[in-house]
Design a protein around this motif. Structure first.
Motif, PDB file in Angstrom:
ATOM      1  N   ALA A 158       0.762  -1.156  -0.048  1.00 14.77           N
ATOM      2  CA  ALA A 158       0.044  -0.061  -0.153  1.00 14.77           C
ATOM      3  C   ALA A 158       0.951   1.279  -0.034  1.00 14.77           C
ATOM      4  N   LEU A 159       0.302   2.331  -0.597  1.00 11.37           N
ATOM      5  CA  LEU A 159       1.084   3.715  -0.430  1.00 11.37           C
ATOM      6  C   LEU A 159       0.641   4.595   0.559  1.00 11.37           C
ATOM      7  N   ILE A 214      -7.544  -4.436  -6.523  1.00  8.39           N
ATOM      8  CA  ILE A 214      -7.327  -3.039  -7.267  1.00  8.39           C
ATOM      9  C   ILE A 214      -6.829  -3.667  -8.644  1.00  8.39           C
ATOM     10  N   ALA A 215      -7.376  -3.260  -9.640  1.00  7.28           N
ATOM     11  CA  ALA A 215      -6.721  -3.382 -11.032  1.00  7.28           C
ATOM     12  C   ALA A 215      -5.983  -2.236 -11.750  1.00  7.28           C
ATOM     13  N   GLY A 234      -2.674   8.231   5.969  1.00  8.72           N
ATOM     14  CA  GLY A 234      -3.055   6.975   5.659  1.00  8.72           C
ATOM     15  C   GLY A 234      -3.119   6.494   4.347  1.00  8.72           C
ATOM     16  N   ILE A 235      -3.522   5.452   3.810  1.00 14.15           N
ATOM     17  CA  ILE A 235      -3.574   5.139   2.409  1.00 14.15           C
ATOM     18  C   ILE A 235      -4.334   6.116   1.493  1.00 14.15           C
ATOM     19  N   LEU A 236      -3.615   6.680   0.594  1.00 13.47           N
ATOM     20  CA  LEU A 236      -3.988   7.290  -0.377  1.00 13.47           C
ATOM     21  C   LEU A 236      -5.056   6.831  -1.587  1.00 13.47           C
ATOM     22  N   MET A 287     -11.010  11.041   3.847  1.00  6.47           N
ATOM     23  CA  MET A 287     -11.426  11.346   5.011  1.00  6.47           C
ATOM     24  C   MET A 287     -11.773  10.120   5.704  1.00  6.47           C
ATOM     25  N   GLY A 288     -11.150   9.438   6.596  1.00  7.79           N
ATOM     26  CA  GLY A 288     -11.625   8.550   7.568  1.00  7.79           C
ATOM     27  C   GLY A 288     -11.773   7.138   6.995  1.00  7.79           C
ATOM     28  N   HIS A 289     -11.193   6.811   5.796  1.00 11.09           N
ATOM     29  CA  HIS A 289     -11.472   5.638   4.984  1.00 11.09           C
ATOM     30  C   HIS A 289     -10.102   5.432   4.374  1.00 11.09           C
ATOM     31  N   GLN A 290      -9.338   4.253   4.421  1.00 11.08           N
ATOM     32  CA  GLN A 290      -8.130   3.929   3.599  1.00 11.08           C
ATOM     33  C   GLN A 290      -8.545   4.046   1.978  1.00 11.08           C
ATOM     34  N   GLY A 291      -7.574   4.157   1.256  1.00 12.79           N
ATOM     35  CA  GLY A 291      -7.883   4.459  -0.150  1.00 12.79           C
ATOM     36  C   GLY A 291      -7.412   3.393  -0.884  1.00 12.79           C
ATOM     37  N   ALA A 292      -7.104   3.644  -2.341  1.00 11.30           N
ATOM     38  CA  ALA A 292      -7.058   2.493  -3.211  1.00 11.30           C
ATOM     39  C   ALA A 292      -5.921   2.372  -3.775  1.00 11.30           C
ATOM     40  N   PHE A 293      -4.892   3.182  -3.295  1.00 13.25           N
ATOM     41  CA  PHE A 293      -3.446   2.982  -3.533  1.00 13.25           C
ATOM     42  C   PHE A 293      -2.883   1.745  -2.808  1.00 13.25           C
ATOM     43  N   ALA A 294      -3.457   0.633  -2.879  1.00 14.79           N
ATOM     44  CA  ALA A 294      -3.256  -0.660  -2.179  1.00 14.79           C
ATOM     45  C   ALA A 294      -3.579  -1.761  -2.898  1.00 14.79           C
ATOM     46  N   GLU A 295      -3.217  -3.113  -2.604  1.00 17.16           N
ATOM     47  CA  GLU A 295      -3.561  -4.054  -3.442  1.00 17.16           C
ATOM     48  C   GLU A 295      -5.220  -4.630  -3.329  1.00 17.16           C
ATOM     49  N   ARG A 296      -5.553  -4.230  -2.208  1.00 20.22           N
ATOM     50  CA  ARG A 296      -6.947  -4.656  -2.046  1.00 20.22           C
ATOM     51  C   ARG A 296      -7.556  -3.539  -1.092  1.00 20.22           C
TER      52      ARG A 296
END
Length: 356
Positions: free
Chosen positions: A22-23, A49-50, A70-72, A138-147
């Motif tokens: 994750a980034l 994430i594709a 957090g995760i962007l 805000m308040g939720h991990q993002g999609a620059f991650a494998e899942r």
């Protein structure tokens, strides 16, 4: 630590036994980390994430916008890998899993509080609901991650004829379609879109479907050329503090400010006709003093505009009415995410994508 800081810096799930790449923005630097894999919660889906896109909002976050850590990442397309069990009977539960497992999806980034997590998704309610969180903002991990894990109600299936390269633009394209959702734009209305960056280009592409007189104002001839074949007028703004604006003052029925700068609103105020409408799209960490007298004198309407209707964006892509792929400039593997982010921050850069 105050409650708002806890909301802006969400906890990563620490109960899972496996990890994913994750980034993460830690408030000082971007780093590629091993983060705990999400485990399925009731009525939620785990997505692989594709493809993801780097947005100007991501860049503003690392400058201090929203105070998020957090995760962007909030522009993405993914594939449903798992669905958590809900409170339904077995037959209904199996039907829900069959509906979503293996499907390509996009996700409305506004995550509703539990009492609003229902189908169909009501954007007009959820987008400003008290207690909502926002993916990667805000308040939720993002999609620059494998899942990533999101509620089932936030999923939007991607039509088979829409490619991943198109689907990754659904979130910003939906934001563009929010403008005609908020404003009654007629075919005869003169619309000026300020800013030839990624969002400004998408807005010009979208609003040309509502008005026959759309002008994109920007500083880069090569970017303006991307929409000229679509029937969008273009106007090149020269650089320099004393450069004259090529758009006549007080001439536009609608002015959309999408420059990504704190100074854009001042120019927008000068371009709108009396009783015209200014739509604000820029989200920036900087601030600037502003003379608001023209708003009163010219009786202007100022509209803040944010997220928009995913169904309208997906329909436009499926019908090939908005050629978003021409905005893609560079593509990186996710292992090079930090370098991709640096590339996205270069002046004049269009869309930078992360392949997973």
């Amino acid at each position: 630590e105050c409650d708002i800081r806890k909301k802006l810096r969400p906890e990563i799930n620490k109960t899972a036994g496996t990890t994913m790449k994750a980034l993460q923005w830690n408030g000082k630097a971007l780093e590629l980390i091993d983060a705990p894999d999400p485990t399925p919660k009731p009525n939620h889906a785990i997505l692989r994430i594709a493809l993801a896109g780097i947005c100007n909002t991501d860049i503003e976050i690392v400058k201090g916008y929203m105070g998020f850590e957090g995760i962007l990442g909030h522009e993405f397309v993914g594939i449903v890998e798992d669905v958590g069990d809900g409170d339904n009977d077995d037959e209904e539960e199996n039907g829900i899993k069959e509906q979503w497992m293996g499907k390509r999806v996009c996700v409305d980034i506004n995550i509703p509080p539990p009492d609003l997590q229902r189908v169909p998704f009501d954007a007009d309610v959820v987008h400003h609901a008290a207690g909502r969180s926002v993916v990667g903002i805000m308040g939720h991990q993002g999609a620059f991650a494998e899942r990533i894990q999101v509620p089932l109600c936030n999923l939007f299936a991607v039509p088979d004829n829409v490619t991943n390269d198109e689907a990754v633009f659904v979130e910003p394209l939906a934001a563009a379609f929010e403008i005609p959702h908020q404003c009654s734009i007629r075919k005869c209305d003169k619309v000026v879109v300020m800013g030839d960056g990624k969002l400004g280009l998408l807005i010009a592409m979208a609003l040309r479907l509502s008005s026959d007189d759309v002008t994109l104002l920007g500083r880069h001839a090569e970017k303006l050329a991307l929409v000229e074949d679509l029937g969008v007028h273009t106007a090149l703004m020269e650089r320099g503090d004393d450069a004259a604006c090529p758009i006549p003052v007080e001439s536009a029925d609608f002015v959309v400010e999408a420059t990504g700068t704190a100074s854009g609103l001042g120019t927008a105020l000068s371009l709108a006709r009396p009783r015209g409408t200014i739509v604000l799209k820029s989200t920036v960490a900087d601030s600037e003093s502003l003379n608001l007298a023209p708003v009163v004198i010219n009786e202007l309407t100022v509209v803040g505009s944010r997220c928009g209707p995913f169904d309208k964006a997906l329909d436009a892509l499926a019908e090939k009415r908005v050629p978003v792929e021409r905005l893609i400039q560079e593509r990186f593997g996710f292992g090079d995410a930090v370098e991709a982010f640096e590339a996205a921050q270069r002046r004049g850069m269009l869309k930078v994508l992360l392949d997973f």
